[in-house]
Design an enzyme around this catalytic site. Structure first.
Site, PDB file in Angstrom:
ATOM      1  CE  LYS A  71     -12.200  16.689  19.032  1.00  0.00           C
ATOM      2  NZ  LYS A  71     -12.396  15.244  18.852  1.00  0.00           N
ATOM      3  CG  ASN A  92     -15.801  17.231  15.255  1.00  0.00           C
ATOM      4  OD1 ASN A  92     -16.948  17.621  15.102  1.00  0.00           O
ATOM      5  ND2 ASN A  92     -15.267  16.285  14.521  1.00  0.00           N
ATOM      6  CG  ASP A 109     -15.047  13.414  16.750  1.00  0.00           C
ATOM      7  OD1 ASP A 109     -14.471  13.577  15.661  1.00  0.00           O
ATOM      8  OD2 ASP A 109     -14.694  13.976  17.808  1.00  0.00           O
ATOM      9  CB  ALA A 134     -15.524   8.382  29.789  1.00  0.00           C
ATOM     10  N   GLY A 135     -13.974  10.392  27.132  1.00  0.00           N
ATOM     11  CA  GLY A 135     -13.748  11.772  26.705  1.00  0.00           C
ATOM     12  C   GLY A 135     -14.631  12.102  25.509  1.00  0.00           C
TER      13      GLY A 135
HETATM   14  P1  NDP Z   1     -10.246  13.634  25.538  1.00  0.00           P
HETATM   15  O1  NDP Z   1      -9.123  14.400  26.153  1.00  0.00           O
HETATM   16  O2  NDP Z   1     -11.621  14.198  25.558  1.00  0.00           O
HETATM   17  O3  NDP Z   1     -10.323  12.185  26.222  1.00  0.00           O
HETATM   18  C1  NDP Z   1      -9.163  11.411  26.427  1.00  0.00           C
HETATM   19  C2  NDP Z   1      -9.545  10.030  26.920  1.00  0.00           C
HETATM   20  O4  NDP Z   1      -8.342   9.238  27.016  1.00  0.00           O
HETATM   21  C3  NDP Z   1     -10.179  10.019  28.308  1.00  0.00           C
HETATM   22  O5  NDP Z   1     -11.081   8.929  28.420  1.00  0.00           O
HETATM   23  C4  NDP Z   1      -8.945   9.788  29.202  1.00  0.00           C
HETATM   24  O6  NDP Z   1      -9.244   9.182  30.441  1.00  0.00           O
HETATM   25  C5  NDP Z   1      -8.162   8.803  28.377  1.00  0.00           C
HETATM   26  N1  NDP Z   1      -6.753   8.820  28.721  1.00  0.00           N
HETATM   27  C6  NDP Z   1      -5.856   9.796  28.446  1.00  0.00           C
HETATM   28  N2  NDP Z   1      -4.645   9.466  28.951  1.00  0.00           N
HETATM   29  C7  NDP Z   1      -4.790   8.262  29.560  1.00  0.00           C
HETATM   30  C8  NDP Z   1      -3.910   7.408  30.279  1.00  0.00           C
HETATM   31  N3  NDP Z   1      -2.613   7.727  30.462  1.00  0.00           N
HETATM   32  N4  NDP Z   1      -4.394   6.240  30.754  1.00  0.00           N
HETATM   33  C9  NDP Z   1      -5.699   5.897  30.573  1.00  0.00           C
HETATM   34  N5  NDP Z   1      -6.587   6.684  29.903  1.00  0.00           N
HETATM   35  C10 NDP Z   1      -6.145   7.854  29.412  1.00  0.00           C
HETATM   36  O7  NDP Z   1      -9.765  13.335  24.035  1.00  0.00           O
HETATM   37  P2  NDP Z   1     -10.677  12.937  22.777  1.00  0.00           P
HETATM   38  O8  NDP Z   1     -11.724  12.008  23.247  1.00  0.00           O
HETATM   39  O9  NDP Z   1     -11.073  14.137  22.043  1.00  0.00           O
HETATM   40  O10 NDP Z   1      -9.616  12.166  21.854  1.00  0.00           O
HETATM   41  C11 NDP Z   1      -9.194  10.850  22.172  1.00  0.00           C
HETATM   42  C12 NDP Z   1      -8.383  10.292  21.011  1.00  0.00           C
HETATM   43  O11 NDP Z   1      -9.225  10.198  19.840  1.00  0.00           O
HETATM   44  C13 NDP Z   1      -7.195  11.151  20.579  1.00  0.00           C
HETATM   45  O12 NDP Z   1      -6.117  10.306  20.305  1.00  0.00           O
HETATM   46  C14 NDP Z   1      -7.657  11.797  19.302  1.00  0.00           C
HETATM   47  O13 NDP Z   1      -6.602  12.112  18.425  1.00  0.00           O
HETATM   48  C15 NDP Z   1      -8.522  10.685  18.718  1.00  0.00           C
HETATM   49  N6  NDP Z   1      -9.499  11.142  17.741  1.00  0.00           N
HETATM   50  C16 NDP Z   1      -9.473  10.555  16.503  1.00  0.00           C
HETATM   51  C17 NDP Z   1     -10.381  10.936  15.537  1.00  0.00           C
HETATM   52  C18 NDP Z   1     -10.358  10.269  14.208  1.00  0.00           C
HETATM   53  O14 NDP Z   1     -10.995  10.779  13.265  1.00  0.00           O
HETATM   54  N7  NDP Z   1      -9.688   9.137  14.077  1.00  0.00           N
HETATM   55  C19 NDP Z   1     -11.393  11.977  15.805  1.00  0.00           C
HETATM   56  C20 NDP Z   1     -11.374  12.471  17.161  1.00  0.00           C
HETATM   57  C21 NDP Z   1     -10.430  12.072  18.077  1.00  0.00           C
HETATM   58  P3  NDP Z   1      -9.541  10.104  31.752  1.00  0.00           P
HETATM   59  O15 NDP Z   1     -10.985  10.471  31.667  1.00  0.00           O
HETATM   60  O16 NDP Z   1      -9.223   9.184  32.880  1.00  0.00           O
HETATM   61  O17 NDP Z   1      -8.620  11.289  31.685  1.00  0.00           O
END
Ligand code: NDP
Length: 264
Positions: A71, A92, A109, A134-135
């Protein structure tokens, strides 16, 4: 029926097996009798450059849905961004404009999440929300919630610096709204959202604690590999209303089709 005239849309991810968008998108195309199909394309981060070089040349490829881990990397291949993609700095959906040769990136999103909430009868206007994450998804949701009139927003993330950056940007853009860093035990919010990827694996810990949450607070997911994720299962036991991750996808699939020029 796929024919030589069928318009193709790709979805790129790595891994790809868990994606749900093709099922929902193809059902929409079929129900509206639109001659278009979405196909899963398993593309690794290292192959993205090669892939995009080829994709631009496939003239019946309308565009791509872009998901983890592409992304942010896809920004480098977009010649134009919509305001939602610009704000979140993540894309996206990509559209290949064949006449202008532009590669246009957007982010649906956040709008999808809010549309999903509304479709389930939850009005965010004047309400407070907590976001874990915060992703890309969290940033898009945060933007959409404040645009929709949320009164307060608490952000919590494992990597605190990313949460602080998001809070600082949102505060600068929306000085009248209470936007703050939160901890892992939300309290006093009407809505608590898991916008992390925690819940995709059975072994994952819960993204936040539920012991201080009011029993009337809605607990919402972005994870959609199953409806009742471990977080929603605990929330249900506490008596909280729950909101599935798939509602976010349901809320954006028509937007994706419209952006790609397949729906008016
Ligand atoms: P990103 O990689 O951009 O962000 C991931 C986030 O999850 C960050 O805040 C990260 O924290 C956190 N994270 C990951 N692993 C851990 C862990 N072990 N412990 C604590 N925090 C963790 O991903 P996206 O934001 O793009 O996607 C996030 C989720 O949203 C995914 O599951 C994706 O499939 C889902 N999604 C669903 C959609 C829908 O239509 N339902 C649409 C888009 C996404 P840190 O910053 O500390 O790494």
């Amino acid at each position: 029926m796929i024919s030589g005239k069928t318009c193709v849309v790709g979805i790129i991810a790595n891994p790809i097996g868990h994606v749900r968008t093709p099922q929902v998108f193809n059902a929409l195309m079929s129900s509206r009798q639109i001659d278009a199909v979405m196909l899963p394309m398993h593309v690794s981060a290292t192959a993205l450059e090669l892939f995009m070089g080829g994709a631009k040349e496939i003239r019946n490829l309308a565009g791509l849905v872009v998901t983890i881990p592409h992304k942010e990397a896809i920004l480098a291949y977009c010649s134009k961004l919509t305001s939602s993609a610009e704000r979140v700095r993540a894309v996206n959906v990509v559209r290949f404009d064949r006449t202008s040769s532009e590669v246009v990136g957007t982010n649906t999103d956040g709008e999808g999440f809010v549309a999903g909430l509304k479709a389930q009868g939850f009005q965010i206007q004047g309400q407070s929300a907590y976001i874990a994450g915060a992703g890309g998804a969290a940033k898009a949701i945060a933007d959409a919630l404040v645009d929709e009139g949320a009164s307060a927003l608490g952000i919590y993330n494992r990597t605190e610096s990313r949460a602080s950056e998001l809070v600082a940007r949102l505060r600068a853009e929306h000085p009248g709204i209470d936007i703050h860093l939160a901890g892992d035990a939300p309290q006093g919010y009407a809505l608590a959202i898991n916008a992390t990827s925690l819940g995709l694996q059975d072994s994952d810990p819960l993204p936040f604690r539920l012991d201080h949450l009011s029993p009337t607070a809605t607990v919402a997911e972005v994870v959609m590999n199953t409806d009742v994720t471990p977080l929603l299962c605990v929330a249900q036991k506490h008596g909280n209303p729950i909101h599935f991750g798939r509602y976010m996808l349901d809320g954006q699939v028509e937007r994706i089709a419209r952006f790609l020029g397949l729906l008016t």
